[in-house]
Design an enzyme around this catalytic site. Structure first.
Site, PDB file in Angstrom:
ATOM      1  N   HIS A 172      24.889  21.814 -18.030  1.00 27.48           N
ATOM      2  CA  HIS A 172      23.636  21.429 -18.699  1.00 27.48           C
ATOM      3  C   HIS A 172      22.601  22.502 -18.429  1.00 27.48           C
ATOM      4  O   HIS A 172      22.761  23.316 -17.513  1.00 27.48           O
ATOM      5  CB  HIS A 172      23.165  20.065 -18.153  1.00 27.48           C
ATOM      6  CG  HIS A 172      23.209  19.984 -16.655  1.00 27.48           C
ATOM      7  ND1 HIS A 172      22.200  20.488 -15.854  1.00 27.48           N
ATOM      8  CD2 HIS A 172      24.154  19.522 -15.788  1.00 27.48           C
ATOM      9  CE1 HIS A 172      22.533  20.315 -14.582  1.00 27.48           C
ATOM     10  NE2 HIS A 172      23.715  19.744 -14.506  1.00 27.48           N
ATOM     11  N   ASP A 190      21.168  23.223  -8.409  1.00 25.82           N
ATOM     12  CA  ASP A 190      22.159  22.147  -8.611  1.00 25.82           C
ATOM     13  C   ASP A 190      23.529  22.738  -8.275  1.00 25.82           C
ATOM     14  O   ASP A 190      24.103  23.471  -9.084  1.00 25.82           O
ATOM     15  CB  ASP A 190      22.076  21.684 -10.079  1.00 25.82           C
ATOM     16  CG  ASP A 190      23.014  20.530 -10.377  1.00 25.82           C
ATOM     17  OD1 ASP A 190      23.625  19.983  -9.437  1.00 25.82           O
ATOM     18  OD2 ASP A 190      23.135  20.165 -11.571  1.00 25.82           O
ATOM     19  N   ARG A 201      34.870  19.153  -7.676  1.00 30.51           N
ATOM     20  CA  ARG A 201      33.976  19.793  -8.657  1.00 30.51           C
ATOM     21  C   ARG A 201      33.425  21.041  -7.991  1.00 30.51           C
ATOM     22  O   ARG A 201      33.192  21.053  -6.775  1.00 30.51           O
ATOM     23  CB  ARG A 201      32.846  18.840  -9.079  1.00 30.51           C
ATOM     24  CG  ARG A 201      31.853  19.480 -10.053  1.00 30.51           C
ATOM     25  CD  ARG A 201      30.925  18.478 -10.757  1.00 30.51           C
ATOM     26  NE  ARG A 201      30.044  17.767  -9.851  1.00 30.51           N
ATOM     27  CZ  ARG A 201      30.187  16.507  -9.478  1.00 30.51           C
ATOM     28  NH1 ARG A 201      31.200  15.800  -9.949  1.00 30.51           N
ATOM     29  NH2 ARG A 201      29.344  15.943  -8.645  1.00 30.51           N
ATOM     30  N   HIS A 212      33.649  14.788 -17.943  1.00 29.21           N
ATOM     31  CA  HIS A 212      32.268  15.202 -18.257  1.00 29.21           C
ATOM     32  C   HIS A 212      32.296  16.583 -18.895  1.00 29.21           C
ATOM     33  O   HIS A 212      33.339  17.219 -18.975  1.00 29.21           O
ATOM     34  CB  HIS A 212      31.391  15.184 -17.004  1.00 29.21           C
ATOM     35  CG  HIS A 212      31.889  16.038 -15.875  1.00 29.21           C
ATOM     36  ND1 HIS A 212      31.796  17.418 -15.880  1.00 29.21           N
ATOM     37  CD2 HIS A 212      32.483  15.715 -14.687  1.00 29.21           C
ATOM     38  CE1 HIS A 212      32.296  17.896 -14.756  1.00 29.21           C
ATOM     39  NE2 HIS A 212      32.741  16.893 -14.016  1.00 29.21           N
ATOM     40  N   GLU A 231      30.323  23.751  -8.779  1.00 27.88           N
ATOM     41  CA  GLU A 231      29.166  23.901  -9.676  1.00 27.88           C
ATOM     42  C   GLU A 231      28.281  25.047  -9.236  1.00 27.88           C
ATOM     43  O   GLU A 231      27.848  25.096  -8.085  1.00 27.88           O
ATOM     44  CB  GLU A 231      28.354  22.598  -9.666  1.00 27.88           C
ATOM     45  CG  GLU A 231      27.050  22.694 -10.450  1.00 27.88           C
ATOM     46  CD  GLU A 231      26.330  21.359 -10.573  1.00 27.88           C
ATOM     47  OE1 GLU A 231      26.446  20.527  -9.650  1.00 27.88           O
ATOM     48  OE2 GLU A 231      25.643  21.170 -11.600  1.00 27.88           O
ATOM     49  N   GLU A 251      30.093  23.621 -14.184  1.00 22.80           N
ATOM     50  CA  GLU A 251      30.581  22.681 -13.176  1.00 22.80           C
ATOM     51  C   GLU A 251      31.821  21.894 -13.602  1.00 22.80           C
ATOM     52  O   GLU A 251      31.780  20.672 -13.731  1.00 22.80           O
ATOM     53  CB  GLU A 251      29.462  21.708 -12.797  1.00 22.80           C
ATOM     54  CG  GLU A 251      28.733  21.057 -13.975  1.00 22.80           C
ATOM     55  CD  GLU A 251      27.664  20.069 -13.519  1.00 22.80           C
ATOM     56  OE1 GLU A 251      27.988  19.181 -12.715  1.00 22.80           O
ATOM     57  OE2 GLU A 251      26.512  20.184 -13.966  1.00 22.80           O
ATOM     58  N   HIS A 276      28.759   9.656  -9.910  1.00 24.19           N
ATOM     59  CA  HIS A 276      27.393   9.588  -9.380  1.00 24.19           C
ATOM     60  C   HIS A 276      27.328   8.827  -8.062  1.00 24.19           C
ATOM     61  O   HIS A 276      26.388   8.074  -7.811  1.00 24.19           O
ATOM     62  CB  HIS A 276      26.441   8.974 -10.424  1.00 24.19           C
ATOM     63  CG  HIS A 276      26.284   9.841 -11.632  1.00 24.19           C
ATOM     64  ND1 HIS A 276      26.006   9.348 -12.878  1.00 24.19           N
ATOM     65  CD2 HIS A 276      26.397  11.186 -11.783  1.00 24.19           C
ATOM     66  CE1 HIS A 276      25.955  10.362 -13.749  1.00 24.19           C
ATOM     67  NE2 HIS A 276      26.187  11.472 -13.093  1.00 24.19           N
ATOM     68  N   TYR A 299      39.235  14.799 -11.375  1.00 21.27           N
ATOM     69  CA  TYR A 299      39.083  13.560 -10.620  1.00 21.27           C
ATOM     70  C   TYR A 299      40.326  12.723 -10.900  1.00 21.27           C
ATOM     71  O   TYR A 299      40.508  12.244 -12.027  1.00 21.27           O
ATOM     72  CB  TYR A 299      37.801  12.826 -11.059  1.00 21.27           C
ATOM     73  CG  TYR A 299      36.618  13.775 -11.165  1.00 21.27           C
ATOM     74  CD1 TYR A 299      35.808  14.038 -10.062  1.00 21.27           C
ATOM     75  CD2 TYR A 299      36.348  14.447 -12.364  1.00 21.27           C
ATOM     76  CE1 TYR A 299      34.757  14.949 -10.152  1.00 21.27           C
ATOM     77  CE2 TYR A 299      35.304  15.354 -12.460  1.00 21.27           C
ATOM     78  CZ  TYR A 299      34.514  15.603 -11.356  1.00 21.27           C
ATOM     79  OH  TYR A 299      33.474  16.506 -11.455  1.00 21.27           O
ATOM     80  N   HIS A 316      18.585  18.083 -15.130  1.00 22.91           N
ATOM     81  CA  HIS A 316      19.155  18.123 -16.493  1.00 22.91           C
ATOM     82  C   HIS A 316      17.986  18.534 -17.367  1.00 22.91           C
ATOM     83  O   HIS A 316      17.217  17.694 -17.822  1.00 22.91           O
ATOM     84  CB  HIS A 316      19.726  16.762 -16.894  1.00 22.91           C
ATOM     85  CG  HIS A 316      20.977  16.425 -16.129  1.00 22.91           C
ATOM     86  ND1 HIS A 316      21.708  15.303 -16.348  1.00 22.91           N
ATOM     87  CD2 HIS A 316      21.628  17.087 -15.147  1.00 22.91           C
ATOM     88  CE1 HIS A 316      22.760  15.276 -15.528  1.00 22.91           C
ATOM     89  NE2 HIS A 316      22.717  16.347 -14.786  1.00 22.91           N
ATOM     90  N   ASP A 368      27.364  17.472  -3.830  1.00 26.70           N
ATOM     91  CA  ASP A 368      26.563  17.931  -4.969  1.00 26.70           C
ATOM     92  C   ASP A 368      25.118  17.763  -4.537  1.00 26.70           C
ATOM     93  O   ASP A 368      24.602  16.643  -4.486  1.00 26.70           O
ATOM     94  CB  ASP A 368      26.902  17.076  -6.199  1.00 26.70           C
ATOM     95  CG  ASP A 368      26.204  17.556  -7.464  1.00 26.70           C
ATOM     96  OD1 ASP A 368      25.265  18.378  -7.366  1.00 26.70           O
ATOM     97  OD2 ASP A 368      26.591  17.095  -8.556  1.00 26.70           O
ATOM     98  N   ASP A 370       0.806  -1.232   0.000  1.00 28.79           N
ATOM     99  CA  ASP A 370       0.000   0.000   0.000  1.00 28.79           C
ATOM    100  C   ASP A 370       0.834   1.275   0.000  1.00 28.79           C
ATOM    101  O   ASP A 370       0.289   2.373   0.109  1.00 28.79           O
ATOM    102  CB  ASP A 370      -0.896   0.029   1.249  1.00 28.79           C
ATOM    103  CG  ASP A 370      -1.891  -1.106   1.238  1.00 28.79           C
ATOM    104  OD1 ASP A 370      -2.254  -1.548   0.125  1.00 28.79           O
ATOM    105  OD2 ASP A 370      -2.304  -1.564   2.316  1.00 28.79           O
TER     106      ASP A 370
END
Ligand code: GLY
Ligand code: MN
Ligand code: MN
Length: 436
Positions: A351, A268, A403, A347, A405, A381, A240, A385, A358, A257, A36
């Site tokens: 965006h 973002d 990073r 990357h 951003e 951003e 990610h 790495y 995005h 992030d 439920d």
């Protein structure tokens, strides 16, 4: 968001669709988590953009020039029992009264009513291929109409993707939309400040995540715009990373992030800072390089600049810096041409940002990167790495992920950084963290 804003959008969309045609947009569905229990509901952005209606099992139809009303909302009928168990819902009356639909019908009657609306229409605009159920149903309805051709009823001749029109509208943010984005940005900046203030060696990544979410919720923004990344040390090299489960070490950097959503508009933001409150010399050098690349890229956010310019500038600054610091060797132009920098910067610069993190909108037109125009919002951003097992670089660089951003609006004069309130200068971060 005021109803008038949604109305303006519908009118603009209908002008573009043109009389004699029809557009159909479905709501998001609710998703069962188990038995439920449902996942938190998030309305489909296209549907919300045009309706402001936040219920599942709904469908909006736009028929420019229809005498009985151009905007029709199919939705759930009001049900006392549902209201008791699940809470308020508009019902058919609410759909016309509060959401300004010209006409409303029960969603359960859609199969009987919608085919009639499709009769003798030229084009059907709809988000093609996004909801398999709707794709399928639409073809069934059209087949049903075809069978009536001998009665002089024509089926629509063309199915057209609505996305192109609608996403071009969504790409340009109005003053009302920017207000919501500013609020999302402001609260998200506060959350990053709070994370810096609360950070201590020995805490777990999820504990810092809880500080971020605490700030969002305390300020009335209950939902994150995307799952927060809280990545200490080498976890920051996993782009990610969302497990957020490890213990923070004194010698590590912490990359966060995270952004809140304000009435369906996203922030973002990424900030990277030392767990101890003080950057080591190696961390400082790489961090300053990413920051320089970010400033240089933000400078490129100007009306008339091609979308890719900011990316290209960031590649140039980062590659030059990596050579200077000894992480790359060789001729800078050649390293760029061969994309050697991609082992550390894999990357793109950013965006579009809006209702979706995005966000929608084409990046190229006729195969050319599009030019920036006032009202567009994008992220800038850049990052570096350095994999932990990267044997081609000195040990001191390994396992560092950085990073930075920000969210940037293109304005008539140049740009506005929505997320300026989250500190990113080395001395600003250090003094904020050491003030605790
Ligand atoms: N937070 C997702 C991104 O930065 O693109
Ligand atoms: Mn991000
Ligand atoms: Mn982003």
């Amino acid at each position: 968001m005021k109803q008038n804003e949604f109305k303006k959008r519908r009118q603009l969309l209908m002008q573009q669709i043109g009389n004699g045609n029809i557009a159909i947009v479905a709501s998001a569905s609710s998703h069962t988590r188990n038995r439920d229990v449902e996942f938190p509901f998030r309305q489909d952005s296209d549907f919300y953009y045009l309706t402001g209606f936040n219920e599942a099992d709904s469908l909006a139809v736009f028929i420019p020039g229809r005498e009985q009303g151009e905007y029709i909302l199919f939705c759930q009928e009001f049900d006392e029992k549902k209201a008791l168990w699940e809470g308020a819902h508009a019902g058919l009356e609410g759909a016309t009264e509060h959401y300004e639909a010209d006409d409303s019908f029960p969603i359960d009657d859609m199969d009987e009513i919608l085919p009639g609306m499709l009769e003798n229409k030229g084009k059907v605009f709809y988000p093609m291929g996004r909801a398999p159920d709707l794709d399928h149903q639409l073809l069934e309805w059209i087949t049903k109409i075809r069978k009536q051709s001998r009665n002089g009823i024509n089926a629509p001749g063309e199915l057209v993707s609505l996305e192109h029109l609608l996403h071009e509208m969504r790409l340009f943010k109005s003053a009302e939309e920017l207000k919501l984005m500013r609020k999302a940005a402001e609260v998200s900046c506060q959350a990053h400040v709070r994370a810096m203030q609360q950070c201590q060696p020995g805490l777990y990544e999820y504990q810092i995540e809880s500080e971020v979410i605490h700030q969002f919720m305390q300020q009335g923004l209950r939902y994150v715009a995307y799952p927060s990344i809280v990545a200490g040390g080498k976890n920051a090299c996993v782009l990610h990373y969302v497990e957020n489960k490890d213990k923070l070490k004194k010698s590590d950097l912490l990359l966060i992030d995270a952004g809140a959503e304000c009435d369906h508009y996203a922030a973002d933001i990424t900030r990277t800072f030392p767990v101890s409150g003080k950057f080591s010399s190696a961390q400082k050098q790489l961090y300053q390089l990413v920051l320089d690349a970010q400033y240089a890229a933000i400078e490129q956010v100007q009306p008339g600049q091609p979308w890719n310019k900011a990316h290209d500038v960031s590649v140039k600054v980062l590659t030059t810096g990596l050579v200077k610091l000894g992480l790359l060797e060789g001729d800078i132009d050649k390293l760029i041409e061969d994309e050697t920098y991609k082992q550390f910067y894999m990357h793109r610069i950013g965006h579009w940002l809006g209702m979706d993190v995005h966000d929608v909108g084409d990046y190229k037109i006729n195969d050319e990167w599009r030019l920036l125009e006032p009202g567009m919002v994008l992220t800038i951003e850049p990052g570096l790495y350095i994999p932990e097992n990267c044997e081609t670089v000195d040990k001191k660089w390994r396992g560092i992920g950085i990073r930075i951003e920000d969210d940037v609006v293109v304005t008539k004069e140049g740009h506005e950084v929505l997320t300026h309130a989250a500190p990113k200068e080395i001395d600003e971060i250090e003094s904020l963290m050491q003030a605790n």
